[in-house]
Design an enzyme around this catalytic site. Structure first.
Site, PDB file in Angstrom:
ATOM      1  CG  ASP A 122      61.694  71.326  -6.157  1.00  0.00           C
ATOM      2  OD1 ASP A 122      62.749  71.635  -5.589  1.00  0.00           O
ATOM      3  OD2 ASP A 122      60.737  72.100  -6.281  1.00  0.00           O
ATOM      4  CE1 TYR A 124      55.111  72.764  -0.398  1.00  0.00           C
ATOM      5  CE2 TYR A 124      54.134  70.839   0.640  1.00  0.00           C
ATOM      6  CZ  TYR A 124      54.035  72.138   0.186  1.00  0.00           C
ATOM      7  OH  TYR A 124      52.828  72.798   0.325  1.00  0.00           O
ATOM      8  CG  HIS A 129      56.702  76.950   0.706  1.00  0.00           C
ATOM      9  ND1 HIS A 129      56.161  77.966  -0.050  1.00  0.00           N
ATOM     10  CD2 HIS A 129      56.642  75.824  -0.078  1.00  0.00           C
ATOM     11  CE1 HIS A 129      55.801  77.497  -1.242  1.00  0.00           C
ATOM     12  NE2 HIS A 129      56.078  76.206  -1.271  1.00  0.00           N
ATOM     13  NE  ARG A 138      45.785  70.698   1.970  1.00  0.00           N
ATOM     14  CZ  ARG A 138      47.042  70.855   1.577  1.00  0.00           C
ATOM     15  NH1 ARG A 138      47.340  70.865   0.289  1.00  0.00           N
ATOM     16  NH2 ARG A 138      48.018  70.998   2.468  1.00  0.00           N
ATOM     17  CD  GLU A 195      57.857  76.476  -5.576  1.00  0.00           C
ATOM     18  OE1 GLU A 195      58.736  75.585  -5.612  1.00  0.00           O
ATOM     19  OE2 GLU A 195      56.674  76.260  -5.297  1.00  0.00           O
ATOM     20  CD  GLU A 197      62.734  74.991  -4.986  1.00  0.00           C
ATOM     21  OE1 GLU A 197      63.497  73.994  -4.974  1.00  0.00           O
ATOM     22  OE2 GLU A 197      61.587  74.963  -5.453  1.00  0.00           O
ATOM     23  CG  ASP A 229      60.515  74.368  -9.134  1.00  0.00           C
ATOM     24  OD1 ASP A 229      60.761  74.011 -10.288  1.00  0.00           O
ATOM     25  OD2 ASP A 229      59.638  73.838  -8.425  1.00  0.00           O
ATOM     26  NE  ARG A 233      53.100  78.916  -6.812  1.00  0.00           N
ATOM     27  CZ  ARG A 233      53.910  78.095  -6.169  1.00  0.00           C
ATOM     28  NH1 ARG A 233      53.676  76.785  -6.183  1.00  0.00           N
ATOM     29  NH2 ARG A 233      54.975  78.558  -5.523  1.00  0.00           N
ATOM     30  CD  GLN A 236      51.751  73.944  -7.750  1.00  0.00           C
ATOM     31  OE1 GLN A 236      52.163  75.067  -8.029  1.00  0.00           O
ATOM     32  NE2 GLN A 236      52.111  73.313  -6.648  1.00  0.00           N
ATOM     33  CE1 TYR A 240      47.718  69.701  -4.288  1.00  0.00           C
ATOM     34  CE2 TYR A 240      46.221  70.982  -5.651  1.00  0.00           C
ATOM     35  CZ  TYR A 240      46.623  70.540  -4.411  1.00  0.00           C
ATOM     36  OH  TYR A 240      45.945  70.930  -3.284  1.00  0.00           O
ATOM     37  CE  LYS A 249      55.849  73.457  -8.261  1.00  0.00           C
ATOM     38  NZ  LYS A 249      56.500  74.449  -7.397  1.00  0.00           N
ATOM     39  CB  THR A 253      64.071  74.199 -12.903  1.00  0.00           C
ATOM     40  OG1 THR A 253      62.799  73.574 -12.723  1.00  0.00           O
ATOM     41  CG2 THR A 253      64.741  74.376 -11.546  1.00  0.00           C
ATOM     42  CB  THR A 340      59.275  77.652  -1.622  1.00  0.00           C
ATOM     43  OG1 THR A 340      58.788  77.404  -2.929  1.00  0.00           O
ATOM     44  CG2 THR A 340      59.256  79.148  -1.365  1.00  0.00           C
ATOM     45  CD  GLU A 354      55.268  80.792   0.907  1.00  0.00           C
ATOM     46  OE1 GLU A 354      55.408  80.609   2.132  1.00  0.00           O
ATOM     47  OE2 GLU A 354      56.179  80.600   0.074  1.00  0.00           O
TER      48      GLU A 354
END
Length: 409
Positions: A122, A124, A129, A138, A195, A197, A229, A233, A236, A240, A249, A253, A340, A354
């Protein structure tokens, strides 16, 4: 080979989202029958095995299989030849007596996972996104990490948990730790997400050590699927760092049961929005292209977002080139996701992370009192996709639906 016309004789198919310029494949069965390969025309699926056998097609055996893998492994030349043969069957009136007895209403058949998935990767690939997620996860740092504009970032997923549209999704459990918590806790995910996709299915593999250039995309990619996907969260966010997504994840899927051949997307290719700085040469910055595919995200019957795939930063060809640049081999049935799909506007965001800005800004207030942030048990999510067709109208790609079930003890 039959003579190809321009208009199908199948009732109700001409001018529909599933006209002869589409012709997606699926694996289907009828009551008491074994699963086998079919192709969609209008609201019907054509059982290819008996028709191919009657016409003594060299590759008739591939349509008797329980997955598309045998057909996909035959390569691009056979793929395009079979597509021309099917188009002829469905547009030449002289073929009607042979074909019509093997047309079944889509509503009367059961669809199955179309591909035996070999590996799953997968990416990104959406700038919007990645920027949004960076700001949410962050908030006091740069939204994009230094490598993001230089290479298609991705992770290896779990092929064994790729499921077909309609398969229930069980809420996953795992470790979570909110920033204010002193220690992690274990339990069901409270921030379950989607997500939206696009997935790419590999037909022809490569040898270990070989690389695939951007110009060879169509030699190896058989077709595309809708892809969700699912993402936990809270799990994750805790796991991560430093190695990336794992249990947040790998629980599920979902992909569409219809696989749209890349040939059906001939009118959908567009220029990329722009890449700065210029990517390295192996990523083909002068020839890589985007796809004009419109997506709808529906939650419990309400469309909550319309992400545009044409806004993606990294192209499908660049993702494949990067996936293999180190010599990693491709296998028939490999699946890679775009990551995404999100656009610059709020109603174009392809994840609830989001749309609800990390849970701080509920959405959907016209439908749910107080709004929604993440998925609740019983929620049903459907992703729909359309693209320009080579016949001048639009075609529909396979939709993806999943219903959230409660976590298991």
């Amino acid at each position: 080979m039959t003579t190809t016309g321009t208009t199908t004789w199948v009732e109700g198919a001409a001018g529909s989202l599933f006209d002869v310029d589409n012709l997606p494949y699926a694996v289907f069965s009828r009551a008491g029958d074994e699963p086998r390969v079919g192709v969609r025309i209008g609201d019907h699926v054509l059982d290819l095995a008996p028709v191919a056998a009657a016409e003594m097609l060299d590759v008739h055996h591939v349509f008797q299989e329980r997955s598309l893998n045998a057909l996909m492994a035959e390569g691009r030349q056979v793929r395009t030849s079979v597509r021309a043969w099917i188009t002829g069957l469905l547009t030449d009136e002289t073929e009607r007596d042979l074909v019509e007895p093997h047309l079944w209403p889509v509503a009367d058949v059961t669809l199955h996972l179309p591909v035996e998935v070999a590996d799953y990767v997968d990416f990104y690939a959406s700038l919007d996104h990645a920027s949004n997620v960076g700001r949410i996860f962050r908030p006091d740092a740069e939204a994009l990490l230094p490598n993001w504009r230089h290479l298609p970032v991705g992770y290896h997923g779990r092929a064994g948990t790729v499921v077909g549209s309609g398969t229930p999704v069980v809420r996953p459990s795992g470790q979570r730790k909110a920033p204010a918590d002193e220690a992690p806790t274990y339990g069901p995910s409270a921030r379950l997400d989607i997500e939206a996709e696009l997935g790419f299915v590999v037909g022809t593999g490569t040898a270990l050590g070989d690389r695939v250039g951007v110009e060879d995309f169509a030699e190896h990619v058989f077709g595309v699927v809708g892809l969700n996907d699912w993402s936990a969260r809270d799990i994750q966010a805790w796991e991560y760092v430093p190695l990336g997504p794992f249990l947040g994840k790998s629980f599920a899927t979902s992909i569409s049961q219809w696989v749209t051949p890349v040939e059906a997307l001939g009118a959908a290719w567009v220029d990329l929005p722009g890449q700065d700085p210029r990517p390295l040469d192996y990523l083909g910055p002068d020839v890589a292209r985007g796809l004009d595919i419109a997506v709808e995200v529906e939650l419990n019957g309400e469309v909550v977002s319309r992400p545009p795939y044409r806004s993606m930063y990294w192209s499908p060809e660049q993702m494949l080139a990067h996936l293999t640049v180190n010599g990693a081999s491709l296998r028939t049935g490999d699946l890679y996701g775009s990551g995404t799909i999100s656009g610059p506007e709020r109603d174009q965001r392809g994840s609830f992370l989001e749309l609800g800005w990390g849970g701080a800004e509920p959405f959907g207030t016209d439908v749910w009192e107080g709004g929604r942030t993440f998925l609740e048990d019983g929620d049903v999510v459907t992703l729909r996709y359309t693209a320009p067709g080579t016949g001048g109208g639009r075609i529909a790609l396979g939709e993806v639906t999943g219903r959230i079930e409660p976590a298991r003890p």
